[in-house]
Design a protein around this motif. Sequence first.
Motif, PDB file in Angstrom:
ATOM      1  N   ILE A 215       0.811  -1.217   0.000  1.00  0.00           N
ATOM      2  CA  ILE A 215       0.000   0.000   0.000  1.00  0.00           C
ATOM      3  C   ILE A 215       0.842   1.264   0.000  1.00  0.00           C
TER       4      ILE A 215
ATOM      5  N   ARG B  76      -5.901  -0.570   2.213  1.00  0.00           N
ATOM      6  CA  ARG B  76      -5.663  -0.055   3.562  1.00  0.00           C
ATOM      7  C   ARG B  76      -6.860  -0.354   4.471  1.00  0.00           C
TER       8      ARG B  76
ATOM      9  N   LEU C 158       4.318  -5.194   5.941  1.00  0.00           N
ATOM     10  CA  LEU C 158       4.182  -4.949   7.388  1.00  0.00           C
ATOM     11  C   LEU C 158       5.476  -5.317   8.101  1.00  0.00           C
TER      12      LEU C 158
ATOM     13  N   THR D 182      11.431   0.420  13.665  1.00  0.00           N
ATOM     14  CA  THR D 182      11.409   0.232  15.121  1.00  0.00           C
ATOM     15  C   THR D 182      12.761  -0.272  15.633  1.00  0.00           C
TER      16      THR D 182
ATOM     17  N   LEU E 188      10.495  10.423  18.778  1.00  0.00           N
ATOM     18  CA  LEU E 188      10.156  10.267  17.354  1.00  0.00           C
ATOM     19  C   LEU E 188      10.448  11.561  16.599  1.00  0.00           C
TER      20      LEU E 188
ATOM     21  N   ARG F 262       7.806  11.618  -3.636  1.00  0.00           N
ATOM     22  CA  ARG F 262       6.518  11.836  -4.275  1.00  0.00           C
ATOM     23  C   ARG F 262       6.703  12.420  -5.669  1.00  0.00           C
TER      24      ARG F 262
ATOM     25  N   ALA G  32       6.948  12.359  12.030  1.00  0.00           N
ATOM     26  CA  ALA G  32       7.777  11.137  12.019  1.00  0.00           C
ATOM     27  C   ALA G  32       6.996   9.948  11.458  1.00  0.00           C
TER      28      ALA G  32
ATOM     29  N   LEU H  80       7.550   0.936  21.597  1.00  0.00           N
ATOM     30  CA  LEU H  80       8.573   1.853  22.122  1.00  0.00           C
ATOM     31  C   LEU H  80       8.322   2.153  23.598  1.00  0.00           C
TER      32      LEU H  80
HETATM   33  C1  HEM Z   1       9.361   3.968  14.867  1.00  0.00           C
HETATM   34  C2  HEM Z   1       8.611   3.252  14.089  1.00  0.00           C
HETATM   35  C3  HEM Z   1       8.034   3.693  12.773  1.00  0.00           C
HETATM   36  C4  HEM Z   1       8.254   4.821  12.023  1.00  0.00           C
HETATM   37  C5  HEM Z   1       9.164   6.009  12.352  1.00  0.00           C
HETATM   38  C6  HEM Z   1       7.426   4.715  10.832  1.00  0.00           C
HETATM   39  C7  HEM Z   1       7.358   5.683   9.845  1.00  0.00           C
HETATM   40  C8  HEM Z   1       6.497   5.621   8.765  1.00  0.00           C
HETATM   41  C9  HEM Z   1       6.315   6.682   7.803  1.00  0.00           C
HETATM   42  C10 HEM Z   1       7.060   8.001   7.819  1.00  0.00           C
HETATM   43  C11 HEM Z   1       5.382   6.284   6.911  1.00  0.00           C
HETATM   44  C12 HEM Z   1       4.798   7.090   5.754  1.00  0.00           C
HETATM   45  C13 HEM Z   1       5.508   6.823   4.453  1.00  0.00           C
HETATM   46  C14 HEM Z   1       4.941   7.668   3.319  1.00  0.00           C
HETATM   47  O1  HEM Z   1       4.261   8.672   3.546  1.00  0.00           O
HETATM   48  O2  HEM Z   1       5.204   7.322   2.168  1.00  0.00           O
HETATM   49  C15 HEM Z   1       4.988   4.937   7.289  1.00  0.00           C
HETATM   50  C16 HEM Z   1       4.071   4.177   6.599  1.00  0.00           C
HETATM   51  C17 HEM Z   1       3.780   2.869   6.926  1.00  0.00           C
HETATM   52  N1  HEM Z   1       4.172   2.188   8.062  1.00  0.00           N
HETATM   53 FE1  HEM Z   1       5.349   2.900   9.516  1.00  0.00          FE
HETATM   54  N2  HEM Z   1       6.744   3.529  10.872  1.00  0.00           N
HETATM   55  C18 HEM Z   1       7.069   2.879  12.034  1.00  0.00           C
HETATM   56  C19 HEM Z   1       6.585   1.661  12.474  1.00  0.00           C
HETATM   57  C20 HEM Z   1       5.717   0.871  11.775  1.00  0.00           C
HETATM   58  C21 HEM Z   1       5.201  -0.403  12.226  1.00  0.00           C
HETATM   59  C22 HEM Z   1       5.508  -1.052  13.569  1.00  0.00           C
HETATM   60  C23 HEM Z   1       4.428  -0.901  11.214  1.00  0.00           C
HETATM   61  C24 HEM Z   1       3.628  -2.188  11.133  1.00  0.00           C
HETATM   62  C25 HEM Z   1       3.985  -3.327  11.614  1.00  0.00           C
HETATM   63  C26 HEM Z   1       4.440   0.074  10.145  1.00  0.00           C
HETATM   64  C27 HEM Z   1       3.769  -0.064   8.959  1.00  0.00           C
HETATM   65  C28 HEM Z   1       3.628   0.926   8.009  1.00  0.00           C
HETATM   66  C29 HEM Z   1       2.853   0.776   6.789  1.00  0.00           C
HETATM   67  C30 HEM Z   1       2.089  -0.460   6.352  1.00  0.00           C
HETATM   68  C31 HEM Z   1       2.952   1.995   6.113  1.00  0.00           C
HETATM   69  C32 HEM Z   1       2.303   2.351   4.766  1.00  0.00           C
HETATM   70  C33 HEM Z   1       0.980   3.022   5.012  1.00  0.00           C
HETATM   71  C34 HEM Z   1       0.294   3.469   3.730  1.00  0.00           C
HETATM   72  O3  HEM Z   1       0.952   3.656   2.707  1.00  0.00           O
HETATM   73  O4  HEM Z   1      -0.944   3.637   3.776  1.00  0.00           O
HETATM   74  N3  HEM Z   1       5.225   1.131  10.520  1.00  0.00           N
HETATM   75  N4  HEM Z   1       5.657   4.574   8.438  1.00  0.00           N
END
Ligand code: HEM
Length: 414
Positions: free
Chosen positions: A101, A113, A248, A256, A292, A305, A355, A373
């Motif tokens: 996604i 989503r 995921l 993390t 964060l 983008r 973040a 965390l």
């Molecule tokens: C400190 C921990 C984390 C940080 C800093 C972080 C940061 C981010 C950021 C900045 C994005 C947006 C990316 C974008 O706009 O293109 C994102 C998307 C995402 N994150 Fe995290 N993330 C963290 C932990 C996690 C965890 C634990 C999971 C799941 C197990 C996860 C799953 C996802 C998924 C699936 C997306 C895509 C969402 C979408 O496109 O709709 N993240 N994350």
Amino acid sequence: MTTVDRDPRAVARFPMPRRNPFEPPPEYREMRRTGPLSYVTAPSGTRMWLVTRHAEARQVLSHPKVSTNTSRPDFPSLRPVGRTPTPEERAELVKARQGWIIDMDPPEHGVYRRMLISEFSVRRINALRPGIQRVVDELVDEILRQGPPVDLVEMFGLPVPSLVICQMLGVPYEEHEYFQTRTAQILKMSHDPNASKAVSSEIRSYLSDLVSRAEREPGDNLIGRLVKEYVHPGALAHDALVGMAQLLLMAGHETTSNQIPLGVLTLLEHPEQLARMRADPALVPGAVEELLRYNSIADWVAFDRMACEDIEIGGELIRAGEGIFVLGASANRDERAFDDPDTFDIHRTARHHVAFGDGVHQCLGQNLARAELEIAYETLFRRIPGLRLVDDVDEIPFKFTSAIFGPYELEVTW
Ligand code: HEM
């Protein structure tokens, strides 16, 4: 609106690395001062905009005419344009990215989503907290059993997210170790694309097998529920569910596993605030938000983008087809959004940081990340009160040029 090509805001070099583990690249401050947007010219000649201020960062991340689909053939790349993939290679790439996604635009993005959203609700994550606490306690038991010095990246940062996602996806307990060693290997090999590709495809076939087992006998876990609700009725393909599980795993793991040790290091460098947090666990959630924001481990690479139409951001005309990088680490230090932004302060209100991004792609796993965390920091400092660094900060090896920032190793003693 300014659209002059010889604009003084064009930056000579991008990406610029961090030089200090607690500071974004110093050039960001200067760019932010000059204006909300700067730009570089990619080898293809396309202009790539850099967004440095908080308000404009949120505007871009929420903009309906901005795409995140990096597999589009016209998506601008910072890298020199290589050989055009053959139709077979492109088909393979598209297959491998099914269910990702993070690379989809609406309306397709929303369809996938929505299938996942309830798995990451506050209620669902709160129900997982006892399981996360158990994982963290067992790892701390092992650290104490082994005795000092230990590498917190290896013994804590890497296994916490891996073991937690195993529980969520429904990886059988006896297969945890296989799974955990492979995911740790991928992160260690991120500098060697061929080696990490081989382990990635091994993990993908493991996940495909896990999904097949769930298709025969769906359990009470994320994959089992998606099988019953969407795969069996024909609304979700096997490969797309494998892709979702893989995303995921990757998205939750690399982030993390870096944030945990970098956060420990930041707290150790601010002993008075650490002492206050330790004395009052109610301060832990606020400290996590500030970590964060302050650490901003996912910077521009999380936010590439492309403008699909001509749009105006921060008084600039971004033309259709031009690339946009949101500099998350800069937005999180924008003096317009945060008072005294370079000061680490667990008492500030930091929750409007980017973040976790913003808009439709805002981190799906943010409630899970916060729970991991909070439990990791609270438990580690409670159970090992004398925790301290073995080396001076300037002797710690850091990933200064990696996509996601953090330490390679963090040797601690007590
Ligand atoms: C400190 C921990 C984390 C940080 C800093 C972080 C940061 C981010 C950021 C900045 C994005 C947006 C990316 C974008 O706009 O293109 C994102 C998307 C995402 N994150 Fe995290 N993330 C963290 C932990 C996690 C965890 C634990 C999971 C799941 C197990 C996860 C799953 C996802 C998924 C699936 C997306 C895509 C969402 C979408 O496109 O709709 N993240 N994350």
